[in-house]
Design a protein around this motif. Structure first.
Motif, short mmCIF file in Angstrom:
data_model
loop_
_atom_site.label_atom_id
_atom_site.label_comp_id
_atom_site.label_asym_id
_atom_site.label_seq_id
_atom_site.Cartn_x
_atom_site.Cartn_y
_atom_site.Cartn_z
N ASP A 33 27.39 44.13 19.21
CA ASP A 33 28.37 45.08 19.74
C ASP A 33 29.51 45.18 18.71
O ASP A 33 29.65 44.31 17.84
CB ASP A 33 28.87 44.56 21.10
CG ASP A 33 30.06 45.32 21.61
OD1 ASP A 33 30.02 46.56 21.63
OD2 ASP A 33 31.06 44.67 22.00
N ASP A 35 33.32 46.80 19.24
CA ASP A 35 34.68 46.52 19.74
C ASP A 35 34.72 45.26 20.60
O ASP A 35 33.93 45.10 21.54
CB ASP A 35 35.17 47.70 20.59
CG ASP A 35 35.36 48.95 19.76
OD1 ASP A 35 36.46 49.15 19.24
OD2 ASP A 35 34.38 49.72 19.64
N GLY A 36 35.64 44.38 20.28
CA GLY A 36 35.78 43.16 21.07
C GLY A 36 34.80 42.07 20.65
O GLY A 36 34.84 40.96 21.17
N THR A 37 33.88 42.42 19.75
CA THR A 37 32.88 41.45 19.27
C THR A 37 33.07 41.24 17.76
O THR A 37 33.38 40.15 17.31
CB THR A 37 31.46 41.96 19.58
OG1 THR A 37 31.32 42.04 21.00
CG2 THR A 37 30.41 41.02 19.02
N ASP A 211 30.77 41.63 24.33
CA ASP A 211 31.90 41.09 25.09
C ASP A 211 32.12 41.75 26.44
O ASP A 211 32.98 41.34 27.19
CB ASP A 211 33.20 41.24 24.28
CG ASP A 211 33.63 42.69 24.19
OD1 ASP A 211 32.80 43.53 23.80
OD2 ASP A 211 34.79 43.00 24.55
N ASP A 212 31.37 42.81 26.75
CA ASP A 212 31.75 43.65 27.88
C ASP A 212 30.58 43.80 28.86
O ASP A 212 29.46 43.38 28.58
CB ASP A 212 32.18 45.02 27.33
CG ASP A 212 33.24 45.68 28.20
OD1 ASP A 212 33.40 45.26 29.37
OD2 ASP A 212 33.89 46.61 27.72
N ASP A 215 27.21 45.16 27.84
CA ASP A 215 26.38 44.28 27.01
C ASP A 215 25.41 43.45 27.84
O ASP A 215 24.47 42.87 27.29
CB ASP A 215 27.27 43.38 26.15
CG ASP A 215 28.15 44.20 25.23
OD1 ASP A 215 27.61 45.04 24.50
OD2 ASP A 215 29.39 44.02 25.26
MG LIG Z 1 32.60 45.52 23.17
#
Ligand SMILES: [Mg+2]
Length: 263
Positions: A33, A35-37, A211-212, A215
């Protein structure tokens, strides 16, 4: 409602174990992933920062895995390319509505037509509320409310009413300070399955990291195909392993690269 408190309650408690390192050059296929990963979450999707060491790391990892590395994101592929340029990796964009394989072949399962009926109204709704921003990806529409987290319930209600109007081909996804109207026929898990039918992914063990909530489908597909999932950050999940945040992701990917070079 605070931004990061939404959870999918069907999930089970996750282990906090750190993921292992690749056993050889030919065993793993990595699905990451974005964003956020790989990158820290930011107020506006355009403000995401990809530094040169991260580009270098992704390129070297992809080479070390004979190209069996793909970015699987809610962003469009053109947006991912823009942030990763000049790097062009295998990608699934818009939660799998579009895909580019390791040979650069592009597939698009998008039908943006039905969204026309709500697109303008969603922009008007966001324009009328300070702190809201619509990200129009073509086949999906996201409303970001990191700038106005107190509007979370209003944004969800409004977006859900549009999804109800659009019918069962669309669904509402709730992420971290974002809700998204997206096709119900595409998700990250299906992207993993599609990649795993192509060279150089086929025959390898899929590892999915994210992260979400979107996922979770990726984790499930990786597990069903003999691999495992890595959850980034807090929250309940079905993933097998966990890394605390983007810094730990970077460190783990660097260790993976070092061990792949050792073989
Ligand atoms: Mg993400």
């Amino acid at each position: 409602m605070p931004c990061d408190d939404r959870k999918e309650f069907f999930m089970t408690d996750a282990t906090h174990a750190r993921p292992p390192l690749p056993p050889s050059q030919h065993e793993w296929a990595l699905f990451l992933d974005f964003d956020g990963t790989l990158t820290a979450l930011v107020d506006h999707p355009d403000n995401v920062s990809v530094d040169q060491p991260l580009r270098d790391l992704l390129l070297q990892l992809s080479d070390s895995l004979d190209g069996a590395l793909a970015i699987v994101s809610g962003r469009s592929i053109s947006d991912l390319d823009r942030h990763l340029a000049p790097l062009k990796l295998a990608c699934a964009g818009q939660h799998g509505a579009e895909r580019r394989d390791a040979l650069g072949r592009y597939q698009n399962a998008m039908d943006s037509g039905p969204l026309e009926s709500v697109r303008k109204r969603l922009h008007e709704f966001a324009d009328a509320h300070h702190g809201l921003m619509v990200e129009d990806k073509g086949a999906s529409l996201a409303v970001h409310y990191r700038g106005a987290p107190e509007l979370a319930d209003t944004v969800v209600r409004h977006s859900q009413s549009m999804v109800d109007e659009l019918g069962s081909d669309f669904e509402l996804h709730q992420g971290k300070c974002v809700v998204e109207i997206k096709s119900s026929r595409c998700h990250k898990g299906l992207s993993v399955e599609a990649f795993m039918h192509t060279t150089p992914f086929s025959g390898r063990q899929p590892i999915f990291m994210g992260d979400d909530a979107t996922d979770e489908n990726g984790f499930a597909s990786a597990q069903a195909l003999g691999g495992f999932g890595i959850k980034v950050g807090e929250g309940e999940t079905r993933a097998d392993y966990r890394l605390a945040g983007t810094e730990q992701v970077r460190q783990w990917l660097e260790e993976c690269l070092a061990s792949l070079r050792h073989y």
